[in-house]
Design an enzyme around this catalytic site. Structure first.
Site, PDB file in Angstrom:
ATOM      1  CG  ASN A 169      11.467  18.784  41.478  1.00 33.16           C
ATOM      2  OD1 ASN A 169      10.350  18.299  41.411  1.00 33.16           O
ATOM      3  ND2 ASN A 169      12.170  18.783  42.603  1.00 33.16           N
ATOM      4  CE  LYS A 172      27.798  15.599  46.639  1.00 37.08           C
ATOM      5  NZ  LYS A 172      26.332  15.816  46.528  1.00 37.08           N
ATOM      6  CB  THR A 175      14.876  21.531  47.128  1.00 36.81           C
ATOM      7  OG1 THR A 175      15.706  20.402  47.406  1.00 36.81           O
ATOM      8  CG2 THR A 175      15.756  22.704  46.724  1.00 36.81           C
ATOM      9  CE  LYS A 182      21.410  11.912  54.414  1.00 37.81           C
ATOM     10  NZ  LYS A 182      21.346  12.087  52.944  1.00 37.81           N
ATOM     11  CE  LYS A 238      23.322  22.606  50.540  1.00 39.78           C
ATOM     12  NZ  LYS A 238      22.604  22.307  49.264  1.00 39.78           N
TER      13      LYS A 238
END
Length: 425
Positions: free
Chosen positions: A232, A117, A201, A81, A105
């Protein structure tokens, strides 16, 4: 340069350095855990890297051929992923390094994934809406045979968003003659996206801050916080911490920094910031970003760009806790200085994991065909982030290493064990 930077030099030197750094992180973690050399040899590179060319008819009638990549690092634990970025400096070295980083991660937050990726060499800022749609659909056609909800799951990344994910999902459905939203995450909610994704996040960073202050035996309420970056992640963080009773004494954007030892008016700043997170241009007597890092505070959150805390300023930082919301804001040399000074540093690979956790929730909901409330998403995110923080902190204490190395050790262990059981090493 680190493996996680958002942009790389065209000459490829930083991409090479990023891959070398990622490999050194894998090597150090495996050595600390006592794994043999052949485990490192397996994990130091992606198992598969695909190169594709995508023809797109441009608005002026000409044909342009875009080069793209998809790296799948290791699928011993489960499907790979990772995001797809549109950027002029995408390269094979970069996607390889970032796929490895995604594996780490996923291991940190104990997700059933390996890392991947992808990217396309382009400048989306110079492309029309129609051209971007054609490029997005073309990428899915080019990699269709190697992606899927049980193979490799796509997600947004640099200069890609929910609209691009929607185009990609629609193209995948057309090619495979089925509606399967679980092949991609980061979609609009009406197409199977998850509630709570946009703030995930920042929520994850907030949870890490809450756990860190417990270790240092003080409360969020009344704590003095500096947040470098007001985009953000930074703006959501300021909102959540302010609501929790923290005193936000400093924030910054690309043009400067604001500081008030009595606490800034966060509601006012959030209301006045523009879509790029800029607000300091409305004020006089601003500080520089470097000056902001050194003001008196309890908690410092670098949420801007990389390499902000260096060996030059690490000795001047007054915070007792640093939680990294940006990618690689602290150099390796500075990490050692901060650790020697007794400052609790929560690394980016842990603190910024909230986003990938909620994209996992999106995939689970797509597979179930059952969608959760935002509260359920937040509760489950808290469980996973708290468990990950506790595991990494305990590892750092028992192994007598800093939390950055402890996070890498936790991140690589599941992947190494899964590869061993499969007989790959």
């Amino acid at each position: 340069m680190t493996a996680k930077s958002e942009a790389q030099n065209v000459d490829g030197k930083e991409n090479k350095n990023g891959l070398e750094l990622t490999r050194s992180i894998i090597k150090e973690a495996l050595d600390k855990l006592g794994y043999p050399e052949d485990v490192y040899e397996l994990l130091k590179d992606s198992l598969r890297i695909f190169t594709v060319r995508i023809p797109v008819r441009m608005d002026d009638g000409s044909m342009k051929y875009f080069k793209g990549y998809r790296a799948q690092h290791n699928d011993a634990v489960g499907p790979t992923k990772g995001g797809v970025r549109f950027h002029p400096n995408v390269s094979e070295l970069e996607v390889n390094a970032l796929a490895i980083w995604m594996s780490l991660k996923a291991g940190i937050v104990d997700l059933p994934y390996g890392g991947a990726k992808g990217g396309i060499i382009c400048d989306p800022r110079e492309m029309s809406f129609r051209e971007l749609e054609a490029l997005s659909r073309g990428y899915v056609r080019a990699v269709n045979q190697i992606i899927g909800p049980r193979q490799d799951i796509l997600a947004p990344d640099t200069y890609t968003n929910s609209q691009i994910m929607a185009w990609m999902m629609d193209e995948y459905s057309y090619l495979n003659k089925e509606d399967n939203p679980g092949f991609i995450t980061g979609k609009p909610n009406v197409l199977g996206g998850s509630l709570g994704r946009e703030s995930a996040t920042a929520k994850g960073v907030t949870i890490c801050i809450e756990e860190a202050v417990k270790i240092r035996d003080f409360e969020i309420e009344g704590a003095k916080v500096v947040i470098q970056g007001f985009g953000n992640a930074g703006s959501y963080l300021a909102k959540y911490l302010h609501q929790g009773g923290a005193k936000i004494v400093g924030i910054s954007d690309a043009y400067g920094a604001l500081h008030d030892p009595e606490g800034l008016d966060i509601d006012y700043l959030l209301d006045r910031r523009d879509s790029f997170g800029t607000v300091t241009t409305l004020f006089k007597n601003t500080l520089t970003n470097n000056e902001l890092l050194e003001v008196d505070c309890d908690i410092l959150v670098p949420a801007a760009v990389q390499n902000q805390i260096t060996e030059e300023n690490a000795k001047k930082i007054k915070a007792s806790i640093i939680v990294e919301a940006a990618s690689s804001p602290t150099t390796m040399e500075a990490t050692k200085i901060l650790n020697d000074r007794g400052i609790l540093l929560v690394p980016d690979i842990l603190a910024s994991s909230g986003g990938v956790v909620v994209t996992y929730f999106e995939w689970v909901q797509n597979n179930q065909g059952y969608y959760w409330s935002e509260k359920k998403v937040e509760d489950k995110l808290r469980d996973i982030m708290t468990n990950a923080f506790t595991t990494i902190y305990n590892t750092s204490q028992t192994r007598k290493v800093d939390m950055r190395l402890a996070s890498h050790m936790v991140g690589v262990r599941k992947m190494a064990e899964a590869s061993r059981y499969r007989g790959w090493v």
